[in-house]
Scaffold this motif. Structure first.
Motif, PDB file in Angstrom:
ATOM      1  N   ALA A 194       0.848  -1.196   0.000  1.00 46.62           N
ATOM      2  CA  ALA A 194       0.000   0.000   0.000  1.00 46.62           C
ATOM      3  C   ALA A 194       0.882   1.243   0.000  1.00 46.62           C
ATOM      4  N   GLY A 195       0.450   2.266  -0.741  1.00 44.85           N
ATOM      5  CA  GLY A 195       1.196   3.516  -0.775  1.00 44.85           C
ATOM      6  C   GLY A 195       2.179   3.620  -1.927  1.00 44.85           C
ATOM      7  N   GLN A 196       2.510   2.474  -2.564  1.00 45.29           N
ATOM      8  CA  GLN A 196       3.430   2.544  -3.708  1.00 45.29           C
ATOM      9  C   GLN A 196       2.746   3.201  -4.899  1.00 45.29           C
ATOM     10  N   ARG A 197       3.579   3.890  -5.704  1.00 46.08           N
ATOM     11  CA  ARG A 197       3.053   4.509  -6.927  1.00 46.08           C
ATOM     12  C   ARG A 197       3.633   3.810  -8.142  1.00 46.08           C
ATOM     13  N   TRP A 198       2.777   3.540  -9.105  1.00 43.64           N
ATOM     14  CA  TRP A 198       3.186   2.852 -10.330  1.00 43.64           C
ATOM     15  C   TRP A 198       2.526   3.523 -11.531  1.00 43.64           C
ATOM     16  N   ALA A 199       3.174   3.367 -12.683  1.00 42.86           N
ATOM     17  CA  ALA A 199       2.505   3.698 -13.945  1.00 42.86           C
ATOM     18  C   ALA A 199       1.749   2.450 -14.388  1.00 42.86           C
ATOM     19  N   PHE A 200       0.562   2.619 -14.902  1.00 42.47           N
ATOM     20  CA  PHE A 200      -0.192   1.432 -15.333  1.00 42.47           C
ATOM     21  C   PHE A 200      -0.656   1.575 -16.766  1.00 42.47           C
ATOM     22  N   ARG A 201      -0.902   0.424 -17.356  1.00 41.48           N
ATOM     23  CA  ARG A 201      -1.595   0.388 -18.655  1.00 41.48           C
ATOM     24  C   ARG A 201      -2.641  -0.723 -18.589  1.00 41.48           C
ATOM     25  N   LEU A 202      -3.822  -0.407 -19.064  1.00 41.99           N
ATOM     26  CA  LEU A 202      -4.925  -1.370 -19.024  1.00 41.99           C
ATOM     27  C   LEU A 202      -5.704  -1.238 -20.322  1.00 41.99           C
ATOM     28  N   THR A 203      -5.958  -2.378 -20.962  1.00 44.90           N
ATOM     29  CA  THR A 203      -6.896  -2.378 -22.087  1.00 44.90           C
ATOM     30  C   THR A 203      -8.149  -3.083 -21.590  1.00 44.90           C
ATOM     31  N   ALA A 204      -9.287  -2.438 -21.719  1.00 49.15           N
ATOM     32  CA  ALA A 204     -10.502  -2.984 -21.130  1.00 49.15           C
ATOM     33  C   ALA A 204     -11.693  -2.782 -22.051  1.00 49.15           C
ATOM     34  N   ASN A 205     -12.783  -3.380 -21.653  1.00 49.71           N
ATOM     35  CA  ASN A 205     -14.047  -3.317 -22.386  1.00 49.71           C
ATOM     36  C   ASN A 205     -15.088  -2.705 -21.445  1.00 49.71           C
ATOM     37  N   PRO A 206     -15.154  -1.379 -21.347  1.00 51.60           N
ATOM     38  CA  PRO A 206     -16.061  -0.752 -20.380  1.00 51.60           C
ATOM     39  C   PRO A 206     -17.506  -0.826 -20.855  1.00 51.60           C
ATOM     40  N   VAL A 207     -18.345  -1.430 -20.032  1.00 47.84           N
ATOM     41  CA  VAL A 207     -19.768  -1.564 -20.399  1.00 47.84           C
ATOM     42  C   VAL A 207     -20.643  -1.207 -19.211  1.00 47.84           C
ATOM     43  N   HIS A 208     -21.902  -0.967 -19.486  1.00 44.25           N
ATOM     44  CA  HIS A 208     -22.902  -0.823 -18.434  1.00 44.25           C
ATOM     45  C   HIS A 208     -24.174  -1.486 -18.919  1.00 44.25           C
ATOM     46  N   SER A 209     -25.122  -1.698 -17.995  1.00 40.70           N
ATOM     47  CA  SER A 209     -26.379  -2.339 -18.365  1.00 40.70           C
ATOM     48  C   SER A 209     -27.451  -1.275 -18.396  1.00 40.70           C
ATOM     49  N   ILE A 210     -28.143  -1.178 -19.514  1.00 40.53           N
ATOM     50  CA  ILE A 210     -29.188  -0.155 -19.598  1.00 40.53           C
ATOM     51  C   ILE A 210     -30.483  -0.763 -20.129  1.00 40.53           C
ATOM     52  N   ARG A 211     -31.574  -0.064 -19.821  1.00 39.36           N
ATOM     53  CA  ARG A 211     -32.834  -0.348 -20.508  1.00 39.36           C
ATOM     54  C   ARG A 211     -33.334   0.963 -21.060  1.00 39.36           C
ATOM     55  N   ARG A 212     -33.912   0.892 -22.272  1.00 42.53           N
ATOM     56  CA  ARG A 212     -34.331   2.132 -22.928  1.00 42.53           C
ATOM     57  C   ARG A 212     -35.684   2.604 -22.431  1.00 42.53           C
ATOM     58  N   LYS A 213     -36.541   1.640 -21.974  1.00 39.41           N
ATOM     59  CA  LYS A 213     -37.820   2.045 -21.403  1.00 39.41           C
ATOM     60  C   LYS A 213     -38.185   1.091 -20.275  1.00 39.41           C
ATOM     61  N   ASP A 214     -39.113   1.547 -19.394  1.00 42.24           N
ATOM     62  CA  ASP A 214     -39.485   0.748 -18.231  1.00 42.24           C
ATOM     63  C   ASP A 214     -40.000  -0.621 -18.662  1.00 42.24           C
ATOM     64  N   GLY A 215     -39.637  -1.653 -17.894  1.00 37.43           N
ATOM     65  CA  GLY A 215     -40.157  -2.978 -18.153  1.00 37.43           C
ATOM     66  C   GLY A 215     -39.342  -3.772 -19.150  1.00 37.43           C
ATOM     67  N   GLU A 216     -38.478  -3.095 -19.887  1.00 34.30           N
ATOM     68  CA  GLU A 216     -37.640  -3.797 -20.863  1.00 34.30           C
ATOM     69  C   GLU A 216     -36.493  -4.474 -20.113  1.00 34.30           C
ATOM     70  N   PRO A 217     -36.074  -5.689 -20.515  1.00 34.15           N
ATOM     71  CA  PRO A 217     -34.912  -6.274 -19.833  1.00 34.15           C
ATOM     72  C   PRO A 217     -33.665  -5.424 -20.093  1.00 34.15           C
ATOM     73  N   THR A 218     -32.761  -5.377 -19.121  1.00 34.15           N
ATOM     74  CA  THR A 218     -31.554  -4.569 -19.338  1.00 34.15           C
ATOM     75  C   THR A 218     -30.636  -5.276 -20.327  1.00 34.15           C
ATOM     76  N   LYS A 219     -29.817  -4.463 -20.962  1.00 32.97           N
ATOM     77  CA  LYS A 219     -28.929  -4.998 -21.993  1.00 32.97           C
ATOM     78  C   LYS A 219     -27.531  -4.424 -21.767  1.00 32.97           C
ATOM     79  N   VAL A 220     -26.527  -5.282 -21.898  1.00 32.19           N
ATOM     80  CA  VAL A 220     -25.144  -4.818 -21.710  1.00 32.19           C
ATOM     81  C   VAL A 220     -24.739  -3.982 -22.922  1.00 32.19           C
TER      82      VAL A 220
END
Lengths: 232, 237
Positions: free
Chosen positions: A99-125
């Motif tokens: 804890a407390g150490q500092r590093w340079a990082f590199r990360l390749t990721a796939n950022p997603v969230h789950s949304i629904r466009r209208k009420d009652g619709e199942p959420t979609k990634v």
């Protein structure tokens, strides 16, 4: 755990196949382990990432519980007579994180969230598409994964929202077909993005887990691997 | 040899070389006949006056911003009787910018430059409904046509330069009159012999197509990729 690096010879057709198709690269990484990939339940898993530092300097990094044999990659997409791959024992390095150490990082990721466009619709990634939302996704995950991205000093902030020592770059949308294990054809669509920045370790245990198990989705397709380098 | 330089920029331009009847097309760049008409109008020549001196100038044009081709489906009616005119299709280049150059005798080019600064009939970009957005004359300079087209700064709008900022140098297409005896890449019937309304006449003109490289003032190389070497953190094997 082992950290492996192999440089790809971008002039070769085999390397181009790996560069354009995360599925082809996934296949090649899978075949580097004679015993096959470990079950995901084991915690640590095989992660890989492509670093395109310039047009002809491209590396593939692999973090794996076993030592890989990448002969087939060198034969198809490397320099078979002069250069192979480098594998280092990752465990001593992970053990040194505090804890407390500092590093340079590199990360390749796939950022997603789950949304629904209208009420009652199942959420979609759904993929986050803008750098602001993609960075927001990473900031949300920093506490649980034992790190904190360094804040930028006031005088170096160039715009509202430019609060952290991190850049969001190399955003790519991939779309390709695959065959599911039950034989039915499927389409994979994913957005990958690379974060480069600086962090401070807050919880070494959680960070170790994340460095070996990955962050986010699409880990088979070159997302989720974070590496650390000394801060210069 | 001297060269007169012109810039042609406007919301719409239209440069026809082969239009017949109700379909009025445009070429990709200004025609020699269109620009000779513009120069003659600036001098106040009438339709029947001779054009030999203007047609004898060597002409070249560079596409600084190619623009977008737009099609207008025109259904005009007569103002007094309300009778329908023939439906016509008109083509324009929207948001285009060109650099045009005439090479020839210095005294004549100076006269033309003065006429453009104080024109008798107002200039327009190929069709009377297409006004220029910038001042047309850029001056007379010494030297050849090719050098003038190669050496002049990029005239494209700033937003267009910004769009191509990944290219520190851009390649632009240019169409130049071939010299006597040279083989033409392309021919166009746009060398005016007479603008007399009862019988307009044009001769064939031989062109060659080349590419010109100019600096992009908005050009910036892509940001460098930060260095990152995780193997270095692990120490020796």
């Amino acid at each position: 755990m082992f950290l492996t690096r192999i440089r790809l010879n971008t002039a070769r057709a085999g390397a181009r196949k790996f560069l354009i198709s995360p599925r082809a690269m996934h296949g090649a990484v899978t075949k580097a382990f004679a015993e096959g990939l470990p079950a995901p339940e084991a915690g640590a898993r095989v992660l890989w990432r492509l670093d395109r530092n310039s047009r002809d300097e491209v590396y593939c990094y692999i973090v794996s519980p076993e030592r890989p044999d990448l002969t087939h990659v060198v034969e198809q997409a490397g320099w078979p007579t002069t250069q192979t791959w480098e594998t280092r024992d990752y465990a001593p390095f992970l053990a040194r994180l505090e804890a407390g150490q500092r590093w340079a990082f590199r990360l390749t990721a796939n950022p997603v969230h789950s949304i629904r466009r209208k009420d009652g619709e199942p959420t979609k990634v759904t993929a986050h598409r803008t750098p602001r939302h993609q960075l927001g996704w990473l900031l949300q995950r920093q506490e649980a994964n034992g790190f904190q991205i360094t804040a930028k000093p006031e005088e170096r902030r160039r715009a509202p929202g430019d609060d952290y020592e991190v850049i969001v770059r190399d955003r790519h949308a991939h779309r390709f077909g695959k065959t599911e294990s039950d034989g039915r054809p499927n389409q994979v669509a994913l957005t990958s993005v690379t974060f480069d920045g600086r962090l401070e370790i807050t919880d070494p245990g959680a960070l170790r887990r994340m460095l070996t198990a990955g962050l986010g989705r699409a880990k088979a397709y070159g997302c989720g691997l974070m590496t650390l380098a000394p801060v210069d | 040899m001297s060269v007169l330089l012109l810039q042609l920029a406007g919301p719409l331009q239209s440069w026809g070389a082969s239009s017949r009847f109700a379909r009025r097309s445009t070429e990709n760049a200004p025609t020699k006949s269109g620009l000779i008409g513009l120069l003659a109008a600036a001098q106040g020549r009438s339709r029947g006056d001779g054009l030999g001196d203007l047609a004898g100038l060597r002409f070249g044009v560079r596409a600084d911003q190619p623009g977008v081709r737009v099609r207008d489906f025109q259904t005009a009616h007569h103002a007094d009787t309300g009778e329908a005119m023939p439906v016509s299709e008109r083509f324009y280049l929207a948001d285009a910018v060109f650099l045009a150059a005439f090479e020839g005798d210095g005294a004549l080019l100076e006269e033309l430059h003065e006429a453009l600064n104080d024109p008798v009939y107002l200039p327009y970009l190929g069709r009377r409904s297409c006004p220029p957005a910038r001042s047309i004359p850029l001056g007379v300079r010494e030297g050849g046509l090719e050098d003038a087209l190669n050496g002049h700064r990029w005239l494209a709008a700033e937003w267009y330069q910004e769009k191509r900022k990944r290219e520190p140098e851009v390649e632009l297409g240019a169409w130049i009159d071939v010299r006597e005896g040279e083989t033409a890449h392309h021919e166009l019937r746009d060398l005016p012999l007479s603008f007399a309304p009862e019988h307009r006449r044009y001769a064939m003109r031989g062109l060659e197509y080349t590419r010109v490289t100019v600096a992009n003032p908005q050009g910036a190389p892509p940001p460098p990729v930060p260095a990152h070497d995780p193997i270095a953190a692990l120490g020796g094997e």
